[in-house]
Design a protein around this motif. Structure first.
Motif, short mmCIF file in Angstrom:
data_model
loop_
_atom_site.label_atom_id
_atom_site.label_comp_id
_atom_site.label_asym_id
_atom_site.label_seq_id
_atom_site.Cartn_x
_atom_site.Cartn_y
_atom_site.Cartn_z
N ASP A 93 -18.86 0.32 -6.33
CA ASP A 93 -18.99 -0.68 -5.27
C ASP A 93 -20.30 -1.45 -5.37
O ASP A 93 -20.74 -2.06 -4.39
CB ASP A 93 -18.88 0.00 -3.89
CG ASP A 93 -18.45 -0.97 -2.79
OD1 ASP A 93 -17.51 -1.75 -3.03
OD2 ASP A 93 -19.06 -0.95 -1.71
N SER A 149 -6.64 -5.38 1.30
CA SER A 149 -7.94 -4.72 1.40
C SER A 149 -7.75 -3.21 1.25
O SER A 149 -6.68 -2.68 1.54
CB SER A 149 -8.59 -5.03 2.75
OG SER A 149 -7.78 -4.55 3.81
N PRO A 150 -8.77 -2.50 0.78
CA PRO A 150 -8.64 -1.05 0.58
C PRO A 150 -8.21 -0.29 1.84
O PRO A 150 -7.51 0.72 1.74
CB PRO A 150 -10.04 -0.63 0.12
CG PRO A 150 -10.58 -1.85 -0.56
CD PRO A 150 -10.05 -3.00 0.24
N ASN A 151 -8.62 -0.75 3.01
CA ASN A 151 -8.21 -0.06 4.24
C ASN A 151 -6.82 -0.47 4.71
O ASN A 151 -6.36 0.00 5.77
CB ASN A 151 -9.24 -0.27 5.35
CG ASN A 151 -9.30 -1.72 5.84
OD1 ASN A 151 -8.58 -2.60 5.37
ND2 ASN A 151 -10.19 -1.97 6.79
N GLN A 152 -6.16 -1.34 3.96
CA GLN A 152 -4.77 -1.75 4.19
C GLN A 152 -4.57 -2.56 5.47
O GLN A 152 -3.45 -2.73 5.94
CB GLN A 152 -3.84 -0.52 4.20
CG GLN A 152 -3.94 0.31 2.95
CD GLN A 152 -3.10 1.57 3.00
OE1 GLN A 152 -2.23 1.73 3.86
NE2 GLN A 152 -3.36 2.50 2.09
N PRO A 170 0.79 -1.23 0.00
CA PRO A 170 0.00 0.00 0.00
C PRO A 170 0.82 1.28 0.00
O PRO A 170 0.39 2.30 -0.54
CB PRO A 170 -0.83 -0.13 1.28
CG PRO A 170 -0.99 -1.60 1.47
CD PRO A 170 0.31 -2.19 1.04
N SER A 223 -13.94 -2.64 2.91
CA SER A 223 -12.99 -3.64 3.40
C SER A 223 -13.61 -4.60 4.41
O SER A 223 -12.91 -5.16 5.27
CB SER A 223 -11.75 -2.97 4.02
OG SER A 223 -11.08 -2.17 3.08
N PHE A 251 -12.27 -7.00 -3.31
CA PHE A 251 -12.77 -6.51 -2.03
C PHE A 251 -13.87 -5.48 -2.27
O PHE A 251 -13.91 -4.84 -3.32
CB PHE A 251 -11.66 -5.83 -1.22
CG PHE A 251 -10.50 -6.72 -0.88
CD1 PHE A 251 -10.48 -7.44 0.30
CD2 PHE A 251 -9.42 -6.84 -1.75
CE1 PHE A 251 -9.41 -8.27 0.62
CE2 PHE A 251 -8.34 -7.66 -1.44
CZ PHE A 251 -8.33 -8.37 -0.25
N ASN A 252 -14.72 -5.30 -1.26
CA ASN A 252 -15.64 -4.16 -1.32
C ASN A 252 -14.92 -2.92 -0.77
O ASN A 252 -13.87 -3.02 -0.13
CB ASN A 252 -16.94 -4.45 -0.56
CG ASN A 252 -16.74 -4.59 0.94
OD1 ASN A 252 -15.69 -5.02 1.39
ND2 ASN A 252 -17.76 -4.24 1.71
N ALA A 253 -15.49 -1.75 -1.02
CA ALA A 253 -14.83 -0.50 -0.66
C ALA A 253 -14.64 -0.35 0.84
O ALA A 253 -13.66 0.24 1.30
CB ALA A 253 -15.61 0.68 -1.21
N ASN A 277 -8.37 1.57 -10.08
CA ASN A 277 -9.84 1.54 -10.21
C ASN A 277 -10.32 2.77 -10.96
O ASN A 277 -9.53 3.54 -11.44
CB ASN A 277 -10.52 1.44 -8.83
CG ASN A 277 -10.06 2.51 -7.87
OD1 ASN A 277 -9.70 3.63 -8.26
ND2 ASN A 277 -10.08 2.18 -6.60
N LYS A 301 -12.19 5.58 -13.28
CA LYS A 301 -13.32 5.18 -12.44
C LYS A 301 -14.57 4.85 -13.25
O LYS A 301 -15.69 4.97 -12.76
CB LYS A 301 -13.62 6.26 -11.38
CG LYS A 301 -12.50 6.45 -10.38
CD LYS A 301 -12.91 7.34 -9.25
CE LYS A 301 -11.79 7.51 -8.23
NZ LYS A 301 -11.40 6.23 -7.61
#
Length: 321
Positions: free
Chosen positions: A192, A103-106, A62, A150, A146-148, A321, A234
């Protein structure tokens, strides 16, 4: 004479600096078990080195300070300098990391173990990975999304024609649904709302509403629909079709196929320059990498590499994305 020598020294310094800053393209030759380095500007071969058996996929950490190469049969992760391709460190005893993802939140790192039929879930603290749980799945789990928020990870299973949704907080499988034959690449749309799944055993992208676990559409692509790469606006994503030798452009708002690029040799993984103008794609069947003019929708260069090239990466890439 001294002035001339000074000028020559200055010129050499500028040349050295330019070479040092030149972007390197990292290609994984899965059958050769090597990492190959190419010069992005000149296409020159900058050498290769051995890694563990069957390196298939790769992704940056990340913070973009390392590039992780997943050596599946070698059972290790190799961390490279993303700008030079040189090895920084190795993390052993990571069993069968075929596909990997943050995951997006790392906070989570997920490894799909294709030959072991499971997914390994790790906590990530910004530097170290700590194994939390190993989840058995059906047959041949391969790609991850993953979903946004996380909260969920999604994994395709090529051998059982399924997609599973995993709740990360509880490390449990919340649902599993049937999809088309040999599902491979999977990607969340930028809003998402939907999962896009490449149906490798056929010729389409399956669109899934992941909240209701329902298929809402099939987008016609090409035979051997396989993997995805976002354009970075996007809205649009590319999908490779390994059998029909094409790459399609999908509009994620209209869920339509809006363009085709002819690419020989089984296009697989793709990387895109930060300006969105040039794509590099690995060609699994012909030991080459294609360089593609995106606007012209045309291959402009084929570069020889090793056997069964798979993952490809360079640091100056477009958003994912």
């Amino acid at each position: 004479m001294l002035r001339r020598l000074s000028r020559l020294a200055a010129s050499a310094l500028v040349l050295f600096s330019a070479c040092a800053q030149a972007n390197v393209v990292v290609v994984l030759n899965s059958r050769d078990a090597t990492v190959q380095l190419l010069d992005e500007a000149t296409f020159a071969d900058k050498g290769s080195f051995a890694v563990g058996k069957e390196p298939h996929h790769l992704m940056a950490t990340p913070d973009n300070k390392s590039l992780i190469v997943a050596s599946s049969v070698g059972n290790e992760l190799i961390f490279l300098d993303p700008k030079t391709g040189q090895i920084q460190r190795k993390l052993k005893d990571v069993l069968d990391p075929y596909q990997i993802g943050f995951s997006p939140n790392q906070k989570w790192f997920v490894s799909a173990s294709l030959r072991l039929d499971r997914v390994d879930l790790y906590k990530y603290d910004g530097l170290n990975l700590s194994l939390v749980k190993r989840l058995p799945l059906a047959k041949l789990p391969s790609h991850i999304a993953f979903n946004a928020a996380s909260t969920m990870a999604f994994v395709t299973q090529q051998g059982s024609d399924q997609v599973s949704g995993i709740e990360l907080a509880t490390q449990t499988i919340k649902w599993t649904i049937p999809v088309g034959k040999l599902p491979a690449g999977i990607m969340m749309t930028p809003d998402d709302k939907y999962l896009l799944v490449g149906i490798m055993g056929s010729d389409y992208v399956e669109v899934i509403d992941w909240r209701t676990q329902k298929t809402v559409k099939r987008i016609k692509a090409g035979d051997g629909t396989h993997n995805f790469r976002a354009l970075g606006d996007k809205r649009h994503v590319f999908v490779s079709n390994r059998v029909s030798n094409t790459i399609n452009i999908i509009d994620t708002k209209t869920l339509e196929n809006v363009g085709t690029i002819n690419v020989p040799g089984g296009p697989d993984c793709m990387e895109l320059t930060d300006d969105g103008k040039t794509m590099w794609a690995t060609l699994r069947w012909i030991k080459k990498v294609a360089v593609i003019d995106v606007a012209a929708r045309k291959v402009v260069k084929l570069i020889p590499v090793g056997r069964s090239p798979h993952g490809v990466y360079f640091a100056n890439h477009a958003p994912m994305n």
